[in-house]
Design a protein around this motif. Structure first.
Motif, PDB file in Angstrom:
ATOM      1  N   LEU A  38      -8.598   1.525  -5.997  1.00 49.08           N
ATOM      2  CA  LEU A  38      -7.523   0.799  -6.440  1.00 49.08           C
ATOM      3  C   LEU A  38      -7.558   0.552  -7.992  1.00 49.08           C
ATOM      4  O   LEU A  38      -6.667   0.105  -8.409  1.00 49.08           O
TER       5      LEU A  38
ATOM      6  N   THR B 151      -6.164   1.857   1.349  1.00 51.95           N
ATOM      7  CA  THR B 151      -6.876   0.482   0.961  1.00 51.95           C
ATOM      8  C   THR B 151      -8.108   0.449   1.964  1.00 51.95           C
ATOM      9  O   THR B 151      -8.833  -0.793   1.657  1.00 51.95           O
TER      10      THR B 151
ATOM     11  N   VAL C  65      -5.476   4.053  -9.798  1.00 49.22           N
ATOM     12  CA  VAL C  65      -4.631   4.694  -9.007  1.00 49.22           C
ATOM     13  C   VAL C  65      -3.944   6.037  -9.586  1.00 49.22           C
ATOM     14  O   VAL C  65      -3.508   5.804 -10.620  1.00 49.22           O
TER      15      VAL C  65
ATOM     16  N   ALA D 164      -2.098  -2.566  -7.110  1.00 45.68           N
ATOM     17  CA  ALA D 164      -2.865  -1.567  -7.725  1.00 45.68           C
ATOM     18  C   ALA D 164      -2.126  -0.716  -8.525  1.00 45.68           C
ATOM     19  O   ALA D 164      -2.395   0.067  -9.448  1.00 45.68           O
TER      20      ALA D 164
ATOM     21  N   HIS E   6      -2.105  -5.118   2.974  1.00 47.69           N
ATOM     22  CA  HIS E   6      -2.564  -3.740   2.642  1.00 47.69           C
ATOM     23  C   HIS E   6      -1.551  -3.212   1.622  1.00 47.69           C
ATOM     24  O   HIS E   6      -1.763  -2.601   0.516  1.00 47.69           O
TER      25      HIS E   6
ATOM     26  N   ALA F 207      -0.335   2.946   3.216  1.00 48.20           N
ATOM     27  CA  ALA F 207      -1.295   2.005   2.621  1.00 48.20           C
ATOM     28  C   ALA F 207      -2.411   1.322   3.261  1.00 48.20           C
ATOM     29  O   ALA F 207      -3.373   0.858   2.692  1.00 48.20           O
ATOM     30  N   ASN F 208      -2.227   1.193   4.458  1.00 43.39           N
ATOM     31  CA  ASN F 208      -3.386   0.922   5.126  1.00 43.39           C
ATOM     32  C   ASN F 208      -4.958   1.772   5.266  1.00 43.39           C
ATOM     33  O   ASN F 208      -5.668   1.692   4.964  1.00 43.39           O
TER      34      ASN F 208
ATOM     35  N   ASP G 178      -1.742  -5.189  -1.539  1.00 42.13           N
ATOM     36  CA  ASP G 178      -2.629  -4.631  -2.460  1.00 42.13           C
ATOM     37  C   ASP G 178      -2.511  -3.482  -3.185  1.00 42.13           C
ATOM     38  O   ASP G 178      -2.618  -3.452  -4.306  1.00 42.13           O
ATOM     39  N   LEU G 179      -1.839  -2.457  -2.379  1.00 45.65           N
ATOM     40  CA  LEU G 179      -1.473  -1.247  -2.785  1.00 45.65           C
ATOM     41  C   LEU G 179      -0.492  -1.174  -4.054  1.00 45.65           C
ATOM     42  O   LEU G 179      -0.623  -0.735  -5.140  1.00 45.65           O
TER      43      LEU G 179
END
Length: 215
Positions: A93, A87, A96, A30, A23, A83-84, A26-27
């Motif tokens: 995403l 996402t 942002v 993004a 997570h 972050a969890n 991915d953040l």
């Protein structure tokens, strides 16, 4: 049975860590951190989280203040938990917000500051062991308890000696009599001691002595 329970906890920790790591990656990706930078961000968060937890345990064992360690642990946990949540579908995403991109870009500096403060924070001063005390020959002197000091008995107060009556020149008495007569003629009342003292410009004891002779 105990080894099975430990293995289950370990597997759960690995799964949770892998998901949180993904997570964060991915953040970061993004938010514009492409390539190896997107992988470095979650590593930085996890390292700060572990460092803060270890420092917290050490400070607790030594009985030292743990406020700073709790602060950085909360910062790292907030980054991982944020972050969890972000996402999980609550954040687009593909678009942002700018403030989140700025926060992700500035995270490495914040993590470096927190890690440095955790590692180089002063710990409690170690107490000398009995062997070291005997070798140096320096021993802490026991604290002495002050003894109660008996207050001396209060001596009976002696009566104050009567004040000496100052000698008044006859000429001053005559002048005072004129002043008193003038005051009586003007006001119709005898002159008081304070007024006589002011009119003659003499101290209070001498004014009392003059008033006594004028009575």
């Amino acid at each position: 049975m105990r080894s099975l329970r430990v293995d289950a906890v370990l597997v759960q920790a690995v799964i949770a860590g892998a998901l949180s790591f993904a997570h964060l990656h991915d953040l970061a990706a993004a938010a514009g951190q492409s390539g190896w930078k997107a992988w470095a961000c979650p590593i930085s968060v996890d390292l700060l989280l572990v460092a803060a937890w270890r420092r917290l345990r050490i400070l607790r064992t030594d009985g030292a203040p743990v406020r700073a360690a709790w602060l950085w642990f909360a910062v790292a946990l907030s980054a991982s938990l944020g972050a969890n949540i972000a996402t999980a579908g609550l954040l687009d995403l593909d678009h942002v917000p700018d403030w989140l991109s700025i926060l992700v870009a500035g995270w490495p500096a914040l993590a470096f500051l927190g890690g440095t403060l955790l590692v180089h924070a002063p710990g409690p001063r170690p107490q000398p062991t009995p062997a070291e005390t005997e070798a140096t020959g320096v021993e802490r002197a026991p604290e002495s308890v002050p003894e109660a000091v008996e207050a001396p008995a209060t001596a009976p107060a002696l009566p104050a000696p009567p004040p000496a009556t100052p000698a008044v020149p006859a000429a001053l008495v005559a002048h005072a009599r004129k002043v008193a007569d003038e005051h009586r003629a003007r006001t119709g009342a005898p002159i008081d001691t304070d007024t006589l003292r002011v009119r003659l410009g003499v101290p209070a004891p001498m004014a009392d002595a003059i008033a006594a002779q004028l009575a």
